[in-house]
Scaffold this motif. Structure first.
Motif, short mmCIF file in Angstrom:
data_model
loop_
_atom_site.label_atom_id
_atom_site.label_comp_id
_atom_site.label_asym_id
_atom_site.label_seq_id
_atom_site.Cartn_x
_atom_site.Cartn_y
_atom_site.Cartn_z
N PHE A 12 46.33 37.80 55.52
CA PHE A 12 45.36 38.73 54.93
C PHE A 12 44.03 38.04 54.64
CE2 PHE A 12 48.95 41.63 54.05
CZ PHE A 12 48.37 42.81 54.50
N ALA A 15 42.12 37.96 57.71
CA ALA A 15 41.58 39.31 57.93
C ALA A 15 40.34 39.54 57.07
CB ALA A 15 42.64 40.37 57.62
N SER A 19 36.87 40.64 58.77
CA SER A 19 36.31 41.92 58.31
C SER A 19 34.96 41.73 57.65
CB SER A 19 37.26 42.59 57.32
OG SER A 19 38.50 42.86 57.91
N SER A 38 42.03 43.98 52.38
CA SER A 38 42.73 42.77 52.78
C SER A 38 42.54 41.67 51.73
CB SER A 38 42.30 42.30 54.17
OG SER A 38 40.93 42.15 54.26
#
Length: 106
Positions: A12, A15, A19, A38
Motif C-alpha cells: 500500500f 501504491a 498515486s 492507500s
C-alpha cells in the motif's frame, strides 16, 4: 501474521507513491483519492504490525522495503533508470534490513 500486515503495508505504501505522483499536486481527484485511501490502509496495517515489532524496527523495515519497491517499480514500469549510486544505495538498504533480521531485532 505480523509479517503479512507489514508486507501488505509495504504494498500500500508503494501504491501511495505511485498515486501521489499521478495525482499531480492533488489536482486529479481519482488519483488523489487513491493516494489518501492507500495511505490510510498502509498506516493501519503498519500499526497492526507494530503490535508485534518494536516501533523503530517495524518502521525501518516498512520504509526500507517500500523505498526499494518504489525504485524497482519505477525501473520496471515507469521508465526510470537507476544509476550506480542508486543501486549502491539499494544494496546498503537491503544489507541493513538483513542486518536487522540477523540481529534478532525483527
Amino acid at each position: 501474521m505480523h509479517w503479512l500486515y507489514l508486507g501488505t503495508a509495504v504494498v500500500f505504501e508503494i501504491a501511495v507513491a505511485v498515486s501521489a505522483g499521478r495525482a499531480r499536486g492533488f489536482t486529479r481527484p481519482g488519483w488523489t483519492t487513491a493516494t489518501l485511501l492507500s495511505g490510510g490502509a498502509a498506516t493501519y496495517l503498519l500499526s497492526r504490525a507494530l503490535l508485534t515489532f518494536d516501533v523503530g524496527v517495524g518502521y525501518a523495515l516498512w520504509t526500507s522495503a517500500a523505498g526499494v519497491g518504489i525504485v524497482v517499480l519505477g525501473a520496471l514500469h515507469l521508465g526510470q533508470r537507476p544509476d550506480r549510486r542508486t543501486c549502491a544505495g539499494i544494496a546498503v538498504v537491503i544489507a541493513g534490513v538483513v542486518g536487522l533480521q540477523l540481529s534478532g531485532a525483527a
